[in-house]
Design a protein around this motif. Sequence first.
Motif, short mmCIF file in Angstrom:
data_model
loop_
_atom_site.label_atom_id
_atom_site.label_comp_id
_atom_site.label_asym_id
_atom_site.label_seq_id
_atom_site.Cartn_x
_atom_site.Cartn_y
_atom_site.Cartn_z
N LEU A 62 25.51 7.20 12.46
CA LEU A 62 26.21 6.20 13.62
C LEU A 62 25.88 6.00 14.48
O LEU A 62 25.26 7.20 15.48
CB LEU A 62 27.38 7.04 13.95
CG LEU A 62 28.20 7.75 12.32
CD1 LEU A 62 29.58 8.76 13.04
CD2 LEU A 62 28.67 6.25 12.07
N LEU A 63 25.75 4.82 15.80
CA LEU A 63 24.62 4.26 16.20
C LEU A 63 25.85 3.60 17.69
O LEU A 63 25.27 3.47 18.49
CB LEU A 63 23.36 3.51 16.19
CG LEU A 63 22.18 4.65 15.02
CD1 LEU A 63 21.26 3.11 14.91
CD2 LEU A 63 21.82 5.74 16.12
N ALA A 75 28.14 17.08 20.71
CA ALA A 75 29.10 16.34 21.20
C ALA A 75 28.92 16.57 22.88
O ALA A 75 29.93 17.71 22.89
CB ALA A 75 30.23 15.57 20.01
N PHE A 76 29.44 15.27 24.02
CA PHE A 76 30.19 16.36 25.03
C PHE A 76 29.41 16.96 25.11
O PHE A 76 30.25 18.57 26.50
CB PHE A 76 31.49 16.09 24.73
CG PHE A 76 32.83 15.15 23.89
CD1 PHE A 76 32.72 13.90 25.32
CD2 PHE A 76 33.14 14.38 22.80
CE1 PHE A 76 33.45 12.59 24.55
CE2 PHE A 76 33.36 13.86 22.58
CZ PHE A 76 33.84 12.77 23.19
N ASN A 77 28.29 16.94 25.67
CA ASN A 77 27.62 17.75 26.96
C ASN A 77 26.52 17.24 27.29
O ASN A 77 26.78 15.94 27.26
CB ASN A 77 26.94 18.86 25.74
CG ASN A 77 27.45 20.26 25.17
OD1 ASN A 77 27.53 20.82 26.19
ND2 ASN A 77 27.87 20.29 23.77
N LEU A 109 25.73 14.15 17.48
CA LEU A 109 25.30 15.28 18.95
C LEU A 109 25.70 13.38 19.80
O LEU A 109 24.91 12.93 20.65
CB LEU A 109 23.91 14.26 19.17
CG LEU A 109 22.98 14.31 20.11
CD1 LEU A 109 23.42 16.06 20.67
CD2 LEU A 109 21.08 15.13 19.53
N SER A 110 26.84 12.77 19.66
CA SER A 110 28.21 11.84 20.05
C SER A 110 28.18 11.99 21.72
O SER A 110 28.00 13.28 21.82
CB SER A 110 28.55 11.10 19.57
OG SER A 110 30.13 11.93 19.70
N ASN A 111 28.28 11.30 22.64
CA ASN A 111 28.71 11.31 24.07
C ASN A 111 28.01 12.72 24.74
O ASN A 111 27.52 13.27 25.51
CB ASN A 111 30.66 12.06 23.96
CG ASN A 111 31.54 10.47 23.59
OD1 ASN A 111 31.42 9.27 24.12
ND2 ASN A 111 31.31 11.02 22.55
N GLN A 136 26.11 8.29 18.52
CA GLN A 136 27.50 7.86 19.28
C GLN A 136 27.15 7.45 20.67
O GLN A 136 27.51 8.96 20.93
CB GLN A 136 28.47 7.65 19.13
CG GLN A 136 28.70 6.90 17.06
CD GLN A 136 29.78 7.06 16.79
OE1 GLN A 136 31.09 6.02 16.51
NE2 GLN A 136 30.58 8.30 16.07
N ASN A 137 27.26 6.98 21.31
CA ASN A 137 27.99 6.89 22.78
C ASN A 137 26.46 7.18 23.70
O ASN A 137 26.73 8.68 24.59
CB ASN A 137 29.47 7.30 23.76
CG ASN A 137 30.23 6.45 22.07
OD1 ASN A 137 30.18 5.88 23.07
ND2 ASN A 137 31.16 7.02 22.02
N ASN A 138 25.48 7.29 23.62
CA ASN A 138 24.68 8.07 23.45
C ASN A 138 23.38 6.54 24.52
O ASN A 138 23.91 5.46 25.25
CB ASN A 138 23.67 8.57 23.09
CG ASN A 138 23.95 9.87 22.54
OD1 ASN A 138 23.56 10.90 23.83
ND2 ASN A 138 24.69 10.09 21.61
#
Length: 571
Positions: free
Chosen positions: A540-541, A472-474, A494-496, A519-521
Amino acid sequence: MSSEIPSKPIRSGILSRLVPPHVWRINVDTPEEAQQNLSFGAADRWWEQTDLTKLILASNKLQSLSEDVQLLPALTVLDVHDNQLTSLPSALGQLENLQKLDVSHNKLQSLPEELLQLPRLRSLLLQHNELSHLPEGLGQLLSLEELDVSNNHLTDIPTSFALLVNLVRLNLACNQLKDLPADLSAMKSLRQLDCTKNYLETVPSKLATMASLEQLYLRKNKLRSLPEFPSCKLLKELHAGENQIEILNAENLKHLNSLSVLELRDNKIKSVPEEITLLQKLERLDLANNDISRLPYTLGNLPQLKFLALEGNPLRTIRRDLLEKGTQELLKYLRSKIQDDGPGPSEEPPVTAMTLPSQARVNMHAITSLKLLEYSEKQAAEIPEEMFDAVGTNPVATVNFSKNQLKEVPPRIVELKDSVCDVNLGFNKISSISLELCRLHKLTHLDLRNNILTSLPQEMEALTRLQIINLAFNRFKVFPSVLYHLPALETILLSNNQVGSIDPVQLKGMDRLGTLDLQNNDLLHVPPELGNCENLRTLLLEGNPFRTPRAAILAKGTAAVLEYLRSRIPT
């Protein structure tokens, strides 16, 4: 030697709603090509050498199966899932060699009694039909090892189930069961029992005597308490989230010596007993969204614990910002509170004249007793050599180098390859993954969140035991393809990021993947084929720019999203 009818839709018949008659007669009639003036040698006459053993007619629009199925007595596998069948032919009972029958995703309302005459049947898949009851004699299928009746309308279970002593996996999820027969305890081989999403208010105490049980799913029921488990010495996973459990007793826990996953989120639990520290193999503990106000500090001493979820509890002694720092920081805090209470076994050895200078800054107790190598929240650009020097021959299981200014993976981490299974490099400035990290062959949990990664190397395929990866956050713009080739992966976070697409076909091949957080892609399109990834328990989408599925569908949860996507697969 076996022959197989392909599973792609058959174009003959009436809009693929009937199986062409020549399919049933494939062992009876001489094929057309033999009628022509062609010379076939003995070795070429395949229709004389073998009977059809495997017939796959899945994903057509079949509305019925012919009684002529009895003309294929050598069948060991019959797969007719994802059709429009409302009944099954009684002639199925004559397929004495049948070992697997998949009639899932149809419209069956009942099963023929003749089905109970199949002596070799090992796998019976009936999920996603319209069954309101099962034949009382189902227990006659003594060879059965796998039975899936999930997503039907069942209100009770035949008592004859007790006779299925060879059953290994039983899925009763998503039905209308209010209780389970105590006789299920006679299933001495049962390893996996899924009762998710029913109306169970209690679990028979005899169920807790099932000595072979390894996975028990009781989520989304109406349980007010957990049973005691005096004989479930092999139980590894207990999922009982989304119930109405108020009390967690020592008796519920103390015998679960093999438990590695305990999931109790979304209940009404008010306290956690000190005896939870008896669960020495516990790796994941989910207590989110309960009424817990304090925790036993000894929780910090659980040697294998890698994931602890506590959000949504009215905790008085733990600050919110500490909860957001992750599991290792939380466990470190709990251990520190034990020390605050007075000297104990967790206390670090005092610095004396005999202490080596390098050890004065290294927590040797953490290395030797907790198997933890920690150098976090130092804002350091590199890890001091003395940290690795101090390890010596001690086996280190957990490494926490999070919250620093690292621009690369410390090269000496490869020295820990024979023991380390959990690495946290989150909250750094790492832009690429080194080959040294790819050599940590025992790695099960890898936390790389909040870095500046854009890709992962193919060499990560060597991490065959990796179960959880947090990215996440990459800055990923594409889904890292190497993840599709990691067979043990259970959780991908793998969010954000900026991921624009995913490959549903490769995701479906990941048999163990249960959680996928995207989420948040930048997903503009969710492929309908993603609905075929039925192993996913959490998808989660939210926060992506796609238009469908709409927010109302997403809000219904993973099962509803997958069902919606499946309904949109072109046929």
